[in-house]
Design an enzyme around this catalytic site. Structure first.
Site, short mmCIF file in Angstrom:
data_model
loop_
_atom_site.label_atom_id
_atom_site.label_comp_id
_atom_site.label_asym_id
_atom_site.label_seq_id
_atom_site.Cartn_x
_atom_site.Cartn_y
_atom_site.Cartn_z
N ARG A 100 21.53 5.28 -26.42
CA ARG A 100 21.54 4.55 -27.67
C ARG A 100 20.73 5.05 -28.59
O ARG A 100 19.30 4.70 -28.27
CB ARG A 100 21.64 3.08 -26.99
CG ARG A 100 21.84 2.08 -28.37
CD ARG A 100 21.81 0.70 -27.77
NE ARG A 100 23.10 0.54 -27.60
CZ ARG A 100 23.67 -0.75 -27.95
NH1 ARG A 100 23.08 -1.71 -28.61
NH2 ARG A 100 24.90 -0.82 -27.42
N HIS A 127 30.80 4.34 -31.67
CA HIS A 127 30.44 3.53 -30.42
C HIS A 127 31.66 3.50 -29.45
O HIS A 127 32.56 2.43 -29.45
CB HIS A 127 30.24 2.13 -30.99
CG HIS A 127 29.72 1.00 -29.99
ND1 HIS A 127 29.41 1.58 -28.70
CD2 HIS A 127 29.21 -0.12 -30.15
CE1 HIS A 127 28.77 0.61 -27.93
NE2 HIS A 127 28.64 -0.26 -28.75
N GLN A 130 32.54 1.05 -26.61
CA GLN A 130 32.92 -0.47 -27.10
C GLN A 130 34.46 -0.18 -27.28
O GLN A 130 35.03 -1.19 -26.83
CB GLN A 130 32.26 -0.70 -28.38
CG GLN A 130 32.73 -2.13 -28.94
CD GLN A 130 32.43 -3.33 -28.16
OE1 GLN A 130 31.42 -3.48 -27.74
NE2 GLN A 130 33.45 -3.88 -27.79
N ASP A 220 32.85 -7.27 -37.04
CA ASP A 220 31.60 -6.95 -36.43
C ASP A 220 30.49 -7.66 -37.40
O ASP A 220 30.87 -8.03 -38.54
CB ASP A 220 31.44 -5.36 -36.48
CG ASP A 220 30.11 -5.07 -35.61
OD1 ASP A 220 29.56 -5.76 -35.12
OD2 ASP A 220 29.71 -3.70 -35.87
N CYS A 260 32.60 -7.31 -31.21
CA CYS A 260 31.92 -6.46 -30.47
C CYS A 260 30.62 -7.12 -29.78
O CYS A 260 29.84 -6.78 -28.99
CB CYS A 260 31.66 -4.98 -30.94
SG CYS A 260 31.07 -5.23 -32.56
N ARG A 288 33.55 -4.29 -20.99
CA ARG A 288 32.64 -3.32 -21.02
C ARG A 288 32.25 -2.65 -19.77
O ARG A 288 32.24 -1.38 -19.71
CB ARG A 288 31.15 -3.85 -21.69
CG ARG A 288 31.54 -3.98 -23.49
CD ARG A 288 31.76 -2.94 -24.08
NE ARG A 288 30.94 -1.89 -24.10
CZ ARG A 288 29.70 -2.02 -24.66
NH1 ARG A 288 29.29 -2.77 -25.54
NH2 ARG A 288 28.91 -0.83 -24.56
#
Length: 303
Positions: A100, A127, A130, A220, A260, A288
């Site tokens: 990340r 991402h 996700q 988001d 998310c 996830r």
């Protein structure tokens, strides 16, 4: 997919994407293959994380593997050691690495020099993990993906980029609704259009028009990690794109809401919508783990 990287959803094809989602569903039903040896996942996170860190750890443990949490602040890479040197060293110890970070180019450098699978656990550009969970949640809810319509409202950020690619590959129509100055990267948009066959891809600034007929509304945060200083400035610009009760009523009656996380209640989404019967946010967060467990199994060849 054994031994490959996942830096973007385009690192797999449509068939492989569907196979990943099928495996994730199977795993959620109780299927759990085991790694042939105590293989090790390294988590190298330059940004804060709750869902990604914990879900990857649990997924690897359930597969019979081990996890090492690599804090860059306590590593030489945090003191200026070149990424290519760190990549080659870590590849000698680990079987797979989830990273990340900020720049997508750092992931690409890591993938070039590390002879183990590299997973994008979030970058400023994408991402993908996700969106694997997002597509799994949609498939669970509606029993299919192809032909559905997802409307994304907010910032044209990394999540929007991966949604564009993932929806195009899965046959989901996608409408990305942003202020004019915050649209997604045109390169990603063109890439998504090239992947889409019969899929509708729309960019617009009109929130009410874009949610009509949609089965999925998605949002988001308006200021992503690293953009907190601009949050106050962004608030009035993004206010028309809030998912609230009035906007939700414009969508299909059976529409679901995704986020998310983390959510800023009262900003990009209201408390009432987040906690409503149409919210699938907590199912989405749980997924996830299953999506990433399937991904790890595929990359390590134990599916």
């Amino acid at each position: 997919m054994k031994g490959r990287n996942l830096l973007s959803l385009t690192d797999c094809n449509q068939t492989e994407l569907q196979a990943l989602l099928d495996l994730a569903q199977k795993m959620k039903g109780g299927y759990s293959p085991q790694l042939p040896s105590k293989q090790v996942l390294g988590l190298l996170f330059y940004k804060a994380s709750t869902r990604t860190r914990v879900s990857f750890s649990v997924a690897m443990y359930q597969l019979g593997g081990q996890v090492i949490d690599l804090n860059p602040q306590f590593m030489q890479v945090g003191r200026g050691e070149p990424i290519q040197d760190t990549a080659r060293v870590l590849a000698g110890y680990l079987d797979v690495i989830a990273i990340r970070t900020f720049a997508q180019s750092e992931l690409e450098t890591f993938a070039h020099y590390a002879q183990v699978p590299i997973i994008n656990a979030l970058s400023d550009r994408a991402h993908p993990c996700q969106v694997l969970a997002d597509l799994l949640t949609i498939k669970e809810t509606f029993g299919q993906l192809k032909g559905l319509t997802l409307t994304y409202l907010g910032d044209g950020n990394n999540v929007a980029h991966s949604l564009l690619l993932g929806c195009a590959m899965a046959g989901v129509n996608i409408r990305v609704v942003t202020p004019k100055e915050y649209q997604p990267d045109t390169t990603i948009v063109e890439q998504a259009k090239a992947l889409a066959s019969e899929t509708e891809i729309v960019l617009t600034t009109d929130a009410e028009a874009a949610v009509k007929g949609a089965e999925i509304l998605y949002t988001d945060v308006w200021a992503s990690m690293g953009q907190e200083d601009s949050a106050t400035t962004r608030f009035p610009i993004f206010q028309p794109y809030q998912i609230n009760e009035k906007l939700l009523k414009q969508a299909q009656s059976e529409a679901i809401v995704l986020h998310c996380l983390p959510a800023h209640r009262g900003e990009e989404i209201t408390e009432a919508v987040l906690e409503s019967s149409q919210s699938r946010v907590w199912q989405q967060a749980e997924n996830r783990m299953y999506a990433q467990k399937a991904l790890l199994a595929k990359l390590l060849g134990v599916d």
